[in-house]
Scaffold this motif. Structure first.
Motif, PDB file in Angstrom:
ATOM      1  N   TYR A 115       0.829  -1.211   0.000  1.00  0.00           N
ATOM      2  CA  TYR A 115       0.000   0.000   0.000  1.00  0.00           C
ATOM      3  C   TYR A 115       0.860   1.256   0.000  1.00  0.00           C
ATOM      4  O   TYR A 115       0.624   2.201  -0.776  1.00  0.00           O
ATOM      5  N   GLU A 116       1.884   1.282   0.823  1.00  0.00           N
ATOM      6  CA  GLU A 116       2.747   2.460   0.924  1.00  0.00           C
ATOM      7  C   GLU A 116       3.635   2.629  -0.303  1.00  0.00           C
ATOM      8  O   GLU A 116       3.764   3.727  -0.837  1.00  0.00           O
ATOM      9  N   GLU A 117       4.256   1.541  -0.745  1.00  0.00           N
ATOM     10  CA  GLU A 117       5.238   1.647  -1.819  1.00  0.00           C
ATOM     11  C   GLU A 117       4.611   1.958  -3.168  1.00  0.00           C
ATOM     12  O   GLU A 117       5.297   2.448  -4.071  1.00  0.00           O
ATOM     13  N   THR A 118       3.326   1.661  -3.336  1.00  0.00           N
ATOM     14  CA  THR A 118       2.648   1.947  -4.604  1.00  0.00           C
ATOM     15  C   THR A 118       1.938   3.294  -4.598  1.00  0.00           C
ATOM     16  O   THR A 118       1.303   3.665  -5.581  1.00  0.00           O
ATOM     17  N   ASP A 119       2.044   4.053  -3.501  1.00  0.00           N
ATOM     18  CA  ASP A 119       1.342   5.343  -3.367  1.00  0.00           C
ATOM     19  C   ASP A 119      -0.146   5.163  -3.650  1.00  0.00           C
ATOM     20  O   ASP A 119      -0.750   5.921  -4.414  1.00  0.00           O
ATOM     21  N   SER A 120      -0.742   4.183  -3.013  1.00  0.00           N
ATOM     22  CA  SER A 120      -2.155   3.895  -3.260  1.00  0.00           C
ATOM     23  C   SER A 120      -3.057   4.704  -2.338  1.00  0.00           C
ATOM     24  O   SER A 120      -2.640   5.170  -1.275  1.00  0.00           O
TER      25      SER A 120
END
Length: 317
Positions: A115-120
């Protein structure tokens, strides 16, 4: 085939691809269990939050309404991130133990990292499945990417499938227009999301139904307005168009010129147009429209614009 479901609406959606997935409900099915889990931003608290429940595989709104005690929430401090004890607490609250608890803790940690690494903006896994041999799997998922973060993920933008989107909304995005198609009969062109919402309310009060949400933005020029005009007129349900511009950053005369250009290019426009221009260069804008010879209705106040919408709809009834 034209697939019609509650999600597609009555018009349905053309099936262009089929996903064949591994069957994970293998022997020992009585020992499997479905859970619900999502990660999203709690704007009020300024923190990410993991929402989860033992009642997976069903509409979370239904669970919230009928059995809210079965929904749990875990707040994540953005400066620290998800702590191991929080992942363990989530697995414990889901009633897991032993191997299944360890696997769920790893799953939660991986989910939050994704969730964090994909800027979702949101990750929703429904259901999360515990198999009969204690594997934890994401069986189905819905992911909303934050458009503001796509500049860091050009590989995601390249995966965009325009065939799955409304063609009019795709065309609007190419002209940097904020556009959402609706089911009404009055097209609207506005600058600013707040004014657009107020304009849609006015259309409803006047007895019409908004055919779209369309925000041309604060830097609109004649070309932008022309593109917006063309977009609205593609909808055969539109019986009138309300253009409501408050000129702060955007100049009203530029909007007026865009309306004139579009009108002249398209020729005989079949629907009446109500134009309300206020703010920067509003006087010049009104003169441009008055001198153009176009068959448009001019309004100063929002109430006048609403009355004109009522008038043109009644004339067509």
């Amino acid at each position: 085939m034209q697939l019609i479901t509650a999600q597609t609406g009555p018009e349905g959606k053309l099936v262009s691809k089929v996903l064949v997935a591994q069957d994970v409900y293998y022997p020992g099915e009585s020992e499997t269990k479905e859970y619900y889990m999502s990660v999203l931003l709690d704007r009020a608290k300024g923190r990410n939050i993991i929402v989860y429940s033992t009642e997976g595989g069903m509409d979370i709104e239904h669970v919230a309404e009928h059995t809210p005690e079965l929904i749990y929430k875990e707040e994540i401090d953005p400066l620290i991130g998800l702590r191991p004890f929080q992942a363990s607490r989530i697995a414990y609250n889901l009633g897991l133990s032993g191997v299944a608890m360890k696997e769920m803790s790893k799953f939660v940690t991986a989910l939050y990292r994704a969730y964090e690494e994909t800027d979702s903006a949101m990750f929703e896994i429904n259901p999360v499945l515990k198999t009969s041999d204690n594997q934890i799997l994401a069986v189905d998922a819905k992911v909303n990417l934050d458009d503001n973060g796509l500049f860091r993920h050009k590989d995601y933008a390249a995966m965009r499938d325009e065939s799955e989107e409304d063609p009019m909304e795709v065309e609007a995005s190419k002209s940097n227009l904020n556009f959402v198609k609706l089911d009404g009969n009055v097209g609207c062109m506005v600058n600013g999301a707040g004014l657009a919402m107020a304009t849609m309310d006015i259309i409803k009060i006047a007895g019409g139904e908004p055919a779209n949400f369309l925000d041309v933005g604060g830097t609109a020029n004649a070309q932008t307005v022309k593109a917006a005009f063309n977009l609205i007129l593609q909808d055969p349900n539109v019986k009138a168009i309300l253009i409501n511009i408050f000129g702060g950053i955007v100049r009203c005369d530029r909007v007026a010129q865009g309306v004139i250009d579009a009108y002249q290019e398209l020729g005989n426009i079949r629907v009446p147009i109500i134009v309300r221009l206020q703010g920067t260069n509003a006087v010049e804008a009104k003169k441009l429209i008055d001198d153009s010879g176009l068959q448009v209705y001019s309004a100063i106040l929002l109430k006048e614009a609403a009355d004109l919408v009522t008038k043109v709809l009644e004339e067509q009834a």
